[in-house]
Design an enzyme around this catalytic site. Structure first.
Site, short mmCIF file in Angstrom:
data_model
loop_
_atom_site.label_atom_id
_atom_site.label_comp_id
_atom_site.label_asym_id
_atom_site.label_seq_id
_atom_site.Cartn_x
_atom_site.Cartn_y
_atom_site.Cartn_z
CG HIS A 1 0.45 6.26 -0.66
ND1 HIS A 1 -0.77 6.65 -1.17
CD2 HIS A 1 0.19 5.72 0.56
CE1 HIS A 1 -1.72 6.38 -0.29
NE2 HIS A 1 -1.17 5.81 0.77
CG ASP B 1 -4.74 6.77 1.54
OD1 ASP B 1 -4.23 5.65 1.41
OD2 ASP B 1 -4.32 7.62 2.34
CG HIS C 1 -1.71 1.25 1.39
ND1 HIS C 1 -2.97 1.41 0.84
CD2 HIS C 1 -1.41 2.41 2.02
CE1 HIS C 1 -3.41 2.63 1.15
NE2 HIS C 1 -2.48 3.25 1.87
CD GLU C 2 1.75 3.61 3.73
OE1 GLU C 2 1.94 4.69 3.12
OE2 GLU C 2 0.76 3.43 4.47
#
Length: 187
Positions: A127, A133, A123-124
Protein backbone atom coordinates in the site's frame (compact mmCIF):
# COMPACT_ATOMS: atom_id res chain seq x y z
CA UNK A 1 31.26 41.10 -31.06
CA UNK A 2 29.15 39.00 -28.67
CA UNK A 3 29.71 35.91 -30.80
CA UNK A 4 33.50 36.41 -30.67
CA UNK A 5 33.39 36.87 -26.86
CA UNK A 6 31.20 33.81 -26.41
CA UNK A 7 33.41 31.70 -28.67
CA UNK A 8 36.53 32.87 -26.84
CA UNK A 9 34.93 31.92 -23.52
CA UNK A 10 34.10 28.43 -24.78
CA UNK A 11 37.63 27.91 -26.07
CA UNK A 12 39.03 29.01 -22.68
CA UNK A 13 36.71 26.62 -20.85
CA UNK A 14 37.80 23.75 -23.11
CA UNK A 15 41.47 24.54 -22.52
CA UNK A 16 40.97 24.58 -18.75
CA UNK A 17 39.12 21.28 -18.96
CA UNK A 18 41.88 19.71 -21.05
CA UNK A 19 44.55 20.89 -18.63
CA UNK A 20 42.62 19.44 -15.70
CA UNK A 21 42.32 16.08 -17.42
CA UNK A 22 46.00 15.88 -18.36
CA UNK A 23 45.35 16.79 -21.98
CA UNK A 24 42.99 13.88 -22.49
CA UNK A 25 39.62 14.64 -23.96
CA UNK A 26 36.95 13.25 -21.68
CA UNK A 27 33.43 12.80 -22.95
CA UNK A 28 30.52 12.19 -20.66
CA UNK A 29 28.84 8.90 -21.40
CA UNK A 30 25.48 9.63 -22.96
CA UNK A 31 22.49 8.38 -21.00
CA UNK A 32 20.33 6.23 -23.18
CA UNK A 33 16.61 5.87 -22.80
CA UNK A 34 17.05 2.19 -21.93
CA UNK A 35 19.59 2.86 -19.15
CA UNK A 36 18.10 1.83 -15.81
CA UNK A 37 17.46 4.52 -13.25
CA UNK A 38 18.87 4.11 -9.78
CA UNK A 39 16.38 2.66 -7.33
CA UNK A 40 14.58 5.16 -5.15
CA UNK A 41 15.58 4.31 -1.59
CA UNK A 42 12.85 4.39 1.04
CA UNK A 43 13.70 3.89 4.68
CA UNK A 44 11.49 2.21 7.23
CA UNK A 45 11.49 2.30 11.01
CA UNK A 46 10.26 -0.96 12.50
CA UNK A 47 11.30 -0.17 16.07
CA UNK A 48 7.63 -0.09 17.07
CA UNK A 49 6.73 -3.36 15.35
CA UNK A 50 7.47 -5.39 18.50
CA UNK A 51 7.50 -9.14 17.89
CA UNK A 52 6.81 -8.61 14.15
CA UNK A 53 10.21 -7.06 13.41
CA UNK A 54 11.57 -10.07 11.51
CA UNK A 55 8.33 -10.31 9.47
CA UNK A 56 8.63 -6.61 8.55
CA UNK A 57 12.28 -7.05 7.53
CA UNK A 58 11.33 -10.09 5.43
CA UNK A 59 8.41 -8.22 3.82
CA UNK A 60 10.78 -5.40 2.84
CA UNK A 61 13.31 -7.92 1.50
CA UNK A 62 10.60 -9.53 -0.64
CA UNK A 63 9.85 -6.17 -2.26
CA UNK A 64 13.58 -5.61 -2.79
CA UNK A 65 13.82 -9.00 -4.53
CA UNK A 66 10.73 -8.31 -6.62
CA UNK A 67 11.24 -4.80 -8.03
CA UNK A 68 14.13 -2.67 -9.26
CA UNK A 69 12.75 0.88 -9.11
CA UNK A 70 12.52 1.10 -5.33
CA UNK A 71 14.56 -0.27 -2.43
CA UNK A 72 13.38 -0.52 1.17
CA UNK A 73 16.08 -0.14 3.81
CA UNK A 74 15.95 0.05 7.59
CA UNK A 75 16.43 3.63 8.76
CA UNK A 76 19.72 4.43 10.43
CA UNK A 77 19.68 5.54 14.07
CA UNK A 78 18.40 9.12 14.24
CA UNK A 79 17.31 9.11 10.58
CA UNK A 80 13.75 10.16 9.77
CA UNK A 81 12.12 7.20 8.02
CA UNK A 82 9.74 7.31 5.08
CA UNK A 83 7.72 4.47 6.58
CA UNK A 84 6.89 3.81 10.23
CA UNK A 85 5.82 0.29 11.14
CA UNK A 86 3.92 -0.25 14.37
CA UNK A 87 2.27 -3.20 16.08
CA UNK A 88 -1.13 -2.83 17.68
CA UNK A 89 -4.12 -4.95 18.66
CA UNK A 90 -6.33 -3.90 15.72
CA UNK A 91 -6.59 -5.11 12.15
CA UNK A 92 -3.57 -4.58 9.84
CA UNK A 93 -3.74 -1.32 7.92
CA UNK A 94 -1.69 1.26 6.09
CA UNK A 95 -1.95 5.03 6.15
CA UNK A 96 -0.11 6.25 3.05
CA UNK A 97 0.57 10.00 2.96
CA UNK A 98 2.41 10.34 -0.36
CA UNK A 99 3.90 7.70 -2.61
CA UNK A 100 6.53 5.87 -0.55
CA UNK A 101 5.59 7.51 2.75
CA UNK A 102 3.22 6.61 5.55
CA UNK A 103 2.54 4.36 8.50
CA UNK A 104 1.89 0.62 8.56
CA UNK A 105 0.17 -1.17 11.43
CA UNK A 106 0.73 -4.90 11.84
CA UNK A 107 -2.46 -5.65 13.70
CA UNK A 108 -2.52 -8.57 16.10
CA UNK A 109 -6.20 -9.22 15.39
CA UNK A 110 -5.36 -10.79 11.99
CA UNK A 111 -2.34 -12.60 13.41
CA UNK A 112 -4.51 -14.04 16.21
CA UNK A 113 -6.94 -15.27 13.54
CA UNK A 114 -4.13 -17.14 11.80
CA UNK A 115 -3.01 -14.80 9.00
CA UNK A 116 0.66 -15.00 8.02
CA UNK A 117 2.78 -12.15 9.42
CA UNK A 118 5.16 -11.96 6.45
CA UNK A 119 2.25 -11.78 4.00
CA UNK A 120 0.66 -9.06 6.15
CA UNK A 121 3.92 -7.07 6.18
CA UNK A 122 4.52 -7.36 2.44
CA UNK A 123 0.85 -6.53 1.72
CA UNK A 124 0.82 -3.41 3.91
CA UNK A 125 4.14 -2.23 2.48
CA UNK A 126 2.52 -2.69 -0.95
CA UNK A 127 0.00 0.00 0.00
CA UNK A 128 2.83 2.41 0.83
CA UNK A 129 4.30 1.58 -2.60
CA UNK A 130 1.03 2.71 -4.18
CA UNK A 131 -0.97 -0.51 -4.56
CA UNK A 132 -4.67 -0.75 -3.71
CA UNK A 133 -6.48 -3.75 -2.28
CA UNK A 134 -7.71 -6.22 -4.89
CA UNK A 135 -10.63 -7.92 -3.21
CA UNK A 136 -11.79 -10.54 -3.61
CA UNK A 137 -8.70 -12.13 -4.97
CA UNK A 138 -6.70 -15.32 -5.20
CA UNK A 139 -3.72 -16.23 -3.06
CA UNK A 140 -1.44 -15.50 -6.03
CA UNK A 141 -2.32 -11.80 -5.60
CA UNK A 142 -0.52 -10.28 -2.62
CA UNK A 143 -2.93 -7.36 -2.65
CA UNK A 144 -5.93 -9.69 -2.28
CA UNK A 145 -5.11 -9.51 1.41
CA UNK A 146 -7.40 -11.32 3.78
CA UNK A 147 -9.81 -12.48 1.05
CA UNK A 148 -7.31 -15.19 0.11
CA UNK A 149 -7.95 -16.80 3.51
CA UNK A 150 -5.75 -17.82 6.40
CA UNK A 151 -4.35 -20.82 4.49
CA UNK A 152 -2.70 -18.39 2.04
CA UNK A 153 0.87 -17.64 3.06
CA UNK A 154 2.11 -16.23 -0.28
CA UNK A 155 4.05 -13.03 0.54
CA UNK A 156 5.13 -12.31 -3.06
CA UNK A 157 3.59 -9.77 -5.43
CA UNK A 158 2.40 -11.14 -8.75
CA UNK A 159 3.62 -9.88 -12.13
CA UNK A 160 0.96 -7.16 -12.41
CA UNK A 161 1.65 -5.89 -8.87
CA UNK A 162 5.39 -5.76 -9.56
CA UNK A 163 4.79 -3.88 -12.81
CA UNK A 164 2.54 -1.36 -11.06
CA UNK A 165 5.18 -0.59 -8.42
CA UNK A 166 7.86 -0.32 -11.12
CA UNK A 167 5.59 2.16 -12.92
CA UNK A 168 4.93 4.11 -9.73
CA UNK A 169 8.64 4.56 -9.04
CA UNK A 170 10.22 4.47 -12.49
CA UNK A 171 11.08 8.15 -12.62
CA UNK A 172 8.95 9.11 -9.62
CA UNK A 173 9.83 12.28 -7.82
CA UNK A 174 9.70 12.74 -4.08
CA UNK A 175 6.30 13.76 -2.83
CA UNK A 176 4.36 12.48 -5.85
CA UNK A 177 0.78 11.62 -5.00
CA UNK A 178 0.19 7.93 -4.27
CA UNK A 179 -1.63 5.74 -6.76
CA UNK A 180 -4.15 5.03 -4.02
CA UNK A 181 -5.97 7.73 -2.09
CA UNK A 182 -4.28 8.89 1.09
CA UNK A 183 -6.02 7.63 4.17
CA UNK A 184 -6.50 4.42 6.02
CA UNK A 185 -6.43 1.23 3.98
CA UNK A 186 -7.82 -1.52 6.17
CA UNK A 187 -7.37 -5.07 5.00
Amino acid sequence: MHVRTLTGGLVAACLVTLSLTGGQAVAAAPRTVDAPLAARVLTYDAAGSADFRSAVDRGAAIWNESVDAVELRPAAAGQRANIRVLADNGWPRALPTTLGNGTVYIGRQAVDQGYNTIRISAHELGHILGLPDRKPGPCSSLMSGSTAGIACTNPYPNTAEKAEVEGNFGGAVAGRAPAVPAGVIVD
